[in-house]
Design an enzyme around this catalytic site. Structure first.
Site, short mmCIF file in Angstrom:
data_model
loop_
_atom_site.label_atom_id
_atom_site.label_comp_id
_atom_site.label_asym_id
_atom_site.label_seq_id
_atom_site.Cartn_x
_atom_site.Cartn_y
_atom_site.Cartn_z
N GLY A 111 5.05 4.18 -9.10
CA GLY A 111 5.83 3.00 -9.30
C GLY A 111 5.16 1.85 -9.19
CG HIS A 112 3.21 0.66 -5.42
ND1 HIS A 112 3.31 1.83 -4.70
CD2 HIS A 112 3.74 -0.21 -4.52
CE1 HIS A 112 3.98 1.42 -3.49
NE2 HIS A 112 4.46 0.10 -3.71
CG LEU A 148 8.07 5.54 -12.56
CD1 LEU A 148 7.77 5.06 -14.04
CD2 LEU A 148 6.44 5.77 -11.92
CG LEU A 182 -1.08 1.43 -3.59
CD1 LEU A 182 -2.48 1.28 -4.60
CD2 LEU A 182 -0.07 0.55 -3.73
N GLY A 210 0.76 -1.13 0.04
CA GLY A 210 -0.01 -0.22 -0.10
C GLY A 210 0.89 1.28 -0.17
CG ASP A 239 12.04 -3.59 -3.82
OD1 ASP A 239 12.42 -3.45 -2.60
OD2 ASP A 239 10.94 -2.94 -4.22
NE ARG A 268 11.18 1.50 4.70
CZ ARG A 268 10.73 0.28 4.30
NH1 ARG A 268 10.65 0.11 3.05
NH2 ARG A 268 10.26 -0.44 5.00
CD GLN A 320 7.53 -7.68 3.60
OE1 GLN A 320 6.56 -8.36 3.04
NE2 GLN A 320 7.88 -6.85 2.83
P1 AMP Z 1 6.09 -2.39 -1.76
O1 AMP Z 1 4.80 -1.68 -1.58
O2 AMP Z 1 7.05 -1.52 -1.29
O3 AMP Z 1 6.17 -3.72 -1.01
O4 AMP Z 1 6.14 -2.53 -3.33
C1 AMP Z 1 5.30 -3.14 -4.08
C2 AMP Z 1 5.76 -3.63 -5.36
O5 AMP Z 1 6.06 -2.39 -6.13
C3 AMP Z 1 7.32 -4.24 -5.33
O6 AMP Z 1 7.29 -5.49 -6.45
C4 AMP Z 1 8.25 -3.23 -5.52
O7 AMP Z 1 9.32 -3.60 -6.20
C5 AMP Z 1 7.39 -2.28 -6.57
N1 AMP Z 1 7.96 -0.88 -6.57
C6 AMP Z 1 8.29 -0.04 -5.64
N2 AMP Z 1 8.74 1.12 -5.98
C7 AMP Z 1 8.76 1.15 -7.34
C8 AMP Z 1 9.19 1.83 -8.40
N3 AMP Z 1 9.74 3.13 -8.19
N4 AMP Z 1 9.30 1.69 -9.59
C9 AMP Z 1 8.85 0.36 -9.93
N5 AMP Z 1 8.21 -0.76 -8.87
C10 AMP Z 1 8.25 -0.33 -7.66
#
Ligand code: AMP
Length: 302
Positions: free
Chosen positions: A57-58, A198, A54, A52, A172, A209, A82
């Protein structure tokens, strides 16, 4: 009067469109019934797991997956197993209303938004996977238990959603390697799609973050990408150790940033290299602390 009528009509249509655009599911039973129904209809399913808060990037993962599947499921779950730092878990942003709105506006079909109790009922069996070296290096070293928690929740999501394809972000990269390992070890029938990172205009990788940084911190954080780009630009002209220390100086130009690790690795298994080898691909990995926030990034180099 007529204008008002039309405005209201469009407002109502907009509301109805929003209400029907994304289906929100809270329980595993409801999720599994829906998945079964879609599979019976011959529909293919793509999954985008998230925690979340969001951002674009998401949302880019949804766009990336869209042409390959009939239905897109997105999960929003801040997975406690985690987090190795309870403070980080407590401070993790949870703006679910705006997440729902963003998913609606971005063509997501189903949002799975379970409670903690739903995902981790009492008496949960112990989870452990042998992740080998991947768990000992970089994120694994600095966030003990993190990848056990990641594989535990991703395994559950794969089991419930049974996606044909699951999409994760290049940002990641170690997480992707770990999930590839999970798929191999458990022999899961799911393909992985890897979407590019992104970045904002300064080069800073978008991250939930980032919300916790001040404006000044956001500006300083753009040096992370400058450091990575420096490595890429000079890969074949300088020694690895020199490249790393010069990149670190760029990143830490402002004394508020502290580098936790920076490395040039073999792109396949993320093992560190101390000499560039033309016959393999390389990737630079970095983790830093800034204003009490931990940020990670990476850049494929070849
Ligand atoms: P998270 O909510 O941080 O667990 O991220 C969920 C998904 O979004 C993971 O597969 C991340 O690698 C991807 N993600 C997070 N930030 C970015 C970004 N800046 N560009 C592309 N994917 C991202």
């Amino acid at each position: 009067m007529i204008v008002l009528y039309f405005e209201n009509k469009y407002a109502i249509l907009h509301l109805i469109f929003n209400i029907i655009a994304v289906k929100i599911v809270h329980t595993i039973n409801e999720l599994q019934d829906l998945v079964q129904k879609l599979k019976n209809e011959g529909k293919t399913i793509g999954l985008v797991p998230t925690m979340g808060a969001l951002h674009s990037g998401h949302l880019s993962l949804i766009q990336y997956l869209r042409p390959s599947v009939d239905m897109i499921f997105c999960s929003v779950f801040v997975n406690p197993t985690q987090f190795n730092d309870p403070e980080d878990l407590k401070k993790y942003p949870r703006p679910i209303e705006s997440d729902i709105q963003l998913l609606q506006n971005n063509n997501c079909d189903v949002l799975f938004f379970p409670s903690e109790q739903e995902m981790y009922p009492q008496g949960e069996p112990e989870w452990h996977l042998d992740l080998g070296e991947l768990e000992k290096a970089w994120e694994g070293e600095h966030r003990p238990g993190h990848f056990q928690g990641v594989t535990q929740i991703v395994y559950k999501l794969f089991d419930f959603v049974k996606p044909d394809i699951a999409c994760f972000g290049q940002k990641d990269i170690q997480q992707i390697k770990v999930i590839q390992k999970l798929i191999t070890l458990k022999n899961l029938p799911v393909k992985l799609a890897i979407a590019p990172t992104l970045r904002d205009v300064s080069g800073l990788a978008l991250s939930s973050r980032n919300q916790r940084l001040s404006d000044k911190g956001l500006t300083e954080a753009s040096n992370i990408y400058k450091g990575l780009q420096y490595i890429k630009d000079n890969l074949y002209t300088k020694e690895v150790s020199r490249l790393l220390s010069e990149a670190q100086n760029i990143i830490e130009k402002n004394e508020n940033i502290k580098t936790e690790y920076i490395a040039i690795c073999n792109e396949t298994d993320l093992s560190p290299v101390n000499k560039i080898n033309n016959s393999q691909k390389h990737i630079a990995l970095v983790a830093v602390w800034l204003e009490g926030v931990r940020l990670i990034d990476n850049l494929p180099l070849d």
